[in-house]
Design a protein around this motif. Structure first.
Motif, PDB file in Angstrom:
ATOM      1  N   LYS A   5       0.776  -1.106  -0.062  1.00  0.00           N
ATOM      2  CA  LYS A   5       0.046   0.153   0.015  1.00  0.00           C
ATOM      3  C   LYS A   5       0.964   1.056   0.113  1.00  0.00           C
ATOM      4  CE  LYS A   5      -3.825  -2.045   0.079  1.00  0.00           C
ATOM      5  NZ  LYS A   5      -4.962  -1.942   1.127  1.00  0.00           N
ATOM      6  N   GLN A   6       0.652   2.204  -0.723  1.00  0.00           N
ATOM      7  CA  GLN A   6       1.407   3.372  -1.052  1.00  0.00           C
ATOM      8  C   GLN A   6       0.781   4.724   0.006  1.00  0.00           C
ATOM      9  OE1 GLN A   6       0.960   3.481  -5.381  1.00  0.00           O
ATOM     10  NE2 GLN A   6       3.070   3.375  -5.424  1.00  0.00           N
ATOM     11  N   ILE A   7       1.693   5.029   0.555  1.00  0.00           N
ATOM     12  CA  ILE A   7       1.122   6.240   1.411  1.00  0.00           C
ATOM     13  C   ILE A   7       2.231   7.504   1.199  1.00  0.00           C
ATOM     14  CG2 ILE A   7       2.740   5.515   3.275  1.00  0.00           C
ATOM     15  CD1 ILE A   7       0.400   6.920   5.302  1.00  0.00           C
ATOM     16  N   ILE A   8       1.239   8.434   0.896  1.00  0.00           N
ATOM     17  CA  ILE A   8       1.830   9.876   0.642  1.00  0.00           C
ATOM     18  C   ILE A   8       2.008  10.837   1.927  1.00  0.00           C
ATOM     19  CG2 ILE A   8       2.296  12.044  -0.736  1.00  0.00           C
ATOM     20  CD1 ILE A   8       1.336  10.406  -3.150  1.00  0.00           C
ATOM     21  N   VAL A   9       3.101  11.107   2.457  1.00  0.00           N
ATOM     22  CA  VAL A   9       2.943  11.880   3.589  1.00  0.00           C
ATOM     23  C   VAL A   9       3.387  13.351   3.218  1.00  0.00           C
ATOM     24  CG1 VAL A   9       3.878  12.300   6.140  1.00  0.00           C
ATOM     25  CG2 VAL A   9       3.676   9.863   4.895  1.00  0.00           C
ATOM     26  N   SER A  10       2.683  14.466   3.736  1.00  0.00           N
ATOM     27  CA  SER A  10       3.204  15.740   3.334  1.00  0.00           C
ATOM     28  C   SER A  10       3.268  16.569   4.586  1.00  0.00           C
ATOM     29  CB  SER A  10       2.137  16.176   2.344  1.00  0.00           C
ATOM     30  OG  SER A  10       0.639  16.159   2.723  1.00  0.00           O
ATOM     31  N   VAL A  11       4.037  17.832   4.423  1.00  0.00           N
ATOM     32  CA  VAL A  11       4.411  18.719   5.358  1.00  0.00           C
ATOM     33  C   VAL A  11       5.119  19.714   4.912  1.00  0.00           C
ATOM     34  CG1 VAL A  11       6.655  17.767   5.837  1.00  0.00           C
ATOM     35  CG2 VAL A  11       5.653  18.917   7.558  1.00  0.00           C
ATOM     36  N   LYS A  29       7.045   2.542   7.202  1.00  0.00           N
ATOM     37  CA  LYS A  29       7.785   1.775   6.410  1.00  0.00           C
ATOM     38  C   LYS A  29       7.815   0.287   7.054  1.00  0.00           C
ATOM     39  CE  LYS A  29      12.061   1.429   3.584  1.00  0.00           C
ATOM     40  NZ  LYS A  29      12.636   0.225   4.011  1.00  0.00           N
ATOM     41  N   GLU A  30       8.013   0.212   8.219  1.00  0.00           N
ATOM     42  CA  GLU A  30       8.414  -1.076   9.089  1.00  0.00           C
ATOM     43  C   GLU A  30       6.832  -1.972   8.897  1.00  0.00           C
ATOM     44  OE1 GLU A  30       9.315   0.186  12.925  1.00  0.00           O
ATOM     45  OE2 GLU A  30      11.528   0.657  12.297  1.00  0.00           O
ATOM     46  N   MET A  31       5.935  -1.152   8.895  1.00  0.00           N
ATOM     47  CA  MET A  31       4.422  -1.708   8.641  1.00  0.00           C
ATOM     48  C   MET A  31       4.378  -2.412   7.220  1.00  0.00           C
ATOM     49  SD  MET A  31       2.117   0.687  10.795  1.00  0.00           S
ATOM     50  CE  MET A  31       0.513  -0.316  10.581  1.00  0.00           C
ATOM     51  N   GLU A  32       5.305  -2.169   6.253  1.00  0.00           N
ATOM     52  CA  GLU A  32       5.249  -2.598   4.913  1.00  0.00           C
ATOM     53  C   GLU A  32       4.672  -1.693   3.983  1.00  0.00           C
ATOM     54  OE1 GLU A  32       7.251  -5.139   3.700  1.00  0.00           O
ATOM     55  OE2 GLU A  32       7.869  -5.196   5.687  1.00  0.00           O
ATOM     56  N   PHE A  33       4.343  -0.368   4.488  1.00  0.00           N
ATOM     57  CA  PHE A  33       3.702   0.747   3.435  1.00  0.00           C
ATOM     58  C   PHE A  33       5.035   0.895   2.704  1.00  0.00           C
ATOM     59  CE2 PHE A  33       0.410   1.291   6.704  1.00  0.00           C
ATOM     60  CZ  PHE A  33      -0.591   1.389   5.949  1.00  0.00           C
ATOM     61  N   GLU A  34       4.600   1.742   1.400  1.00  0.00           N
ATOM     62  CA  GLU A  34       5.653   2.265   0.281  1.00  0.00           C
ATOM     63  C   GLU A  34       5.304   3.670   0.801  1.00  0.00           C
ATOM     64  OE1 GLU A  34       6.018   2.585  -4.375  1.00  0.00           O
ATOM     65  OE2 GLU A  34       6.150   0.646  -3.753  1.00  0.00           O
TER      66      GLU A  34
END
Length: 367
Positions: A5-11, A29-34
Motif C-alpha cells: 500500500k502506498q502512502i504519501i506524507v506531506s509537510v 515503512k516497517e509496517m510494509e507501506f511504500e
C-alpha cells in the motif's frame, strides 16, 4: 506477491530536522507501506538520506500568504496525479490539498496535528489571518475520521470543538538508536535550547538572563523567524562570549549535541492555547539524552517534569528570576543527582517503540 500500500506524507518544512515526521515515516515503512514524504526545498537545505522516498518542491515564495497558496496548489496537483492508497497530512497548513484530493479520488486521509495551529503566537494579534485558518479548520476537521495529535490537552480541545476524536501520539525519541555525543569544546557548562527559533519560546529572556550566569554558555540550536533578531540582541547586550547559535542542525547532528548539555530549556511563554498546551519534541529529546530540564509552568510540560522528577519548573520569564532558576538547576548537586537517576528510568519508559503502538493501530486498518 501482494502489492504494498502506498502512502504519501506531506509537510510544509524542508524535512531535514523534522524528527516526528521522520519517525512516523520509518514506522510506516516497517509496517510494509511504500512511503513517500513530500516537503519543500530551501536555498540552504541540507541533503537527505532516508530509508523511504522523499520529494522536496522548489517554491518561488518562502513565507506568508503567497507561500501557503503556492504550496497548497503545487501539493494539490502533485497528489491529484500521483497514485496513493492513503494520504497523511501533517498540520493544518498541509491539510487543504490533502483534504480536496481525498474527496476527489476517494482516498483515505489521516491527519496529524503537531500543534493547536490556530492558536500559535504568530496568529495572535492577526485576527483576519487567524479567521481564515479557523474557517479552513472548521470546514475540514469535523469531516475527518482518522486523526491524532501530540498531547491530551489538544486532543480534548479538538474533540469538544468539532466532535472529532483525536488519538495521542507524543513525539518521543527512539530508544534503539544510540549516538555518541560530541566532546565539549571547553569546560563551560552548556545550557541548551533546541527547536524552532520563533517568538514565545522564552529565548529573549534566556539571552538576557546570561548576564547573571557565570561559567556557562547558552547554545541555541535551530532556526526560525527571529534568529537574526536574537543575534542582534546578543551583540547589543555584549553577550557574544556567553551565547552561541548553531543554526539548523540535522537529526543526526542534534543527537550528538544534546547529550553534551548540562541543562535543557523548554521555557515557552503562555501566548495562547497552543503554547499553553505545548508538549515539545525537545523535552523528550532532553530526557532521552539524560539532560535535566528547566520547563515553563504550563500544564503538559509541568506534568511530565513533575511525574518523573527530572528537572525544575520556572515560574517567571523575568531575566533575573529566570537566571536564578537556571543557576539553581545547574549548581544544586543534590537535586541533579536525583534528576540524573530519574532520567535513566524515564528514558526507558518514554520511548517511540511504546508510543508508536497507537500510530500502528491507526494505520493497520489500511493494510
Amino acid at each position: 506477491m501482494k502489492r504494498k500500500k502506498q502512502i504519501i506524507v506531506s509537510v510544509t518544512n524542508d524535512l531535514v530536522s523534522d524528527n516526528r515526521v521522520h519517525k512516523v515515516c520509518t514506522s510506516l515503512k516497517e509496517m510494509e507501506f511504500e512511503v513517500l514524504l513530500v516537503g519543500r526545498k530551501l536555498k540552504d537545505s541540507q541533503q537527505l538520506t532516508r530509508s523511504y522516498q522523499t520529494r522536496r518542491m522548489h517554491l518561488f515564495f518562502t513565507k506568508g500568504a503567497c507561500f501557503y497558496a503556492e504550496y497548497s496548489f503545487r501539493l494539490f496537483l502533485f497528489l491529484l496525479f500521483r497514485k496513493a492508497d492513503v494520504l497523511l497530512a501533517n498540520d493544518l497548513d498541509a491539510l487543504t490539498a490533502n483534504y480536496l484530493v481525498s474527496k476527489i479520488k476517494r482516498v483515505s486521509l489521516v491527519y496529524d496535528s503537531h500543534e493547536y495551529f490556530t492558536e500559535v503566537p504568530e496568529l495572535i494579534g492577526r485576527p483576519r489571518v487567524k479567521r481564515i485558518w479557523e474557517w479552513l479548520e472548521k470546514k475540514m476537521v469535523p469531516n475527518l475520521k482518522h486523526c491524532y495529535t501530540v498531547c491530551n490537552s489538544i486532543a480534548t480541545v479538538y474533540n469538544k470543538k468539532y466532535g472529532t476524536p483525536f488519538q495521542v501520539v507524543r513525539n518521543i525519541p527512539v530508544s534503539k538508536i544510540t549516538v555518541q555525543p560530541n566532546e565539549k569544546e571547553n569546560q563551560q557548562k552548556i545550557i541548551l535550547y533546541q527547536g524552532a527559533v520563533n517568538i514565545g519560546r522564552g529565548l529573549e529572556q534566556a539571552i538576557k538572563a546570561m548576564h547573571f550566569i557565570e561559567g556557562a554558555q547558552l547554545v541555541i540550536a535551530g532556526d526560525g523567524d527571529i534568529k537574526e533578531q536574537l543575534e542582534e540582541l546578543v551583540r547589543t547586550e555584549k553577550l557574544d562570549n556567553k551565547v552561541r547559535f548553531t543554526g539548523r542542525l540535522s537529526i543526526e547532528e542534534l543527537a550528538k549535541l544534546t547529550p553534551t548539555a548540562d541543562l535543557g530549556l523548554s521555557i515557552e511563554e503562555d501566548l495562547g492555547l497552543n503554547y499553553r498546551f505545548a508538549l515539545p519534541n525537545k523535552l523528550f529529546d532532553y530526557i532521552r539524552a539524560g539532560v535535566p530540564v528547566l520547563a515553563s509552568n504550563l500544564p503538559e510540560m509541568k506534568a511530565i517534569v513533575e511525574k518523573y522528577k527530572i528537572g525544575a519548573i520556572s515560574n517567571s520569564h523575568d531575566a533575573k528570576r529566570l537566571a536564578e532558576s537556571i543557576n539553581e538547576a545547574l549548581n544544586n548537586s543534590e537535586k541533579r543527582k536525583i534528576w540524573k537517576a530519574n532520567l535513566v528510568r524515564a528514558s526507558k519508559e518514554l520511548t517511540w517503540e511504546n508510543e508508536e503502538k497507537v500510530l500502528k493501530g491507526i494505520f493497520a486498518q489500511f493494510l
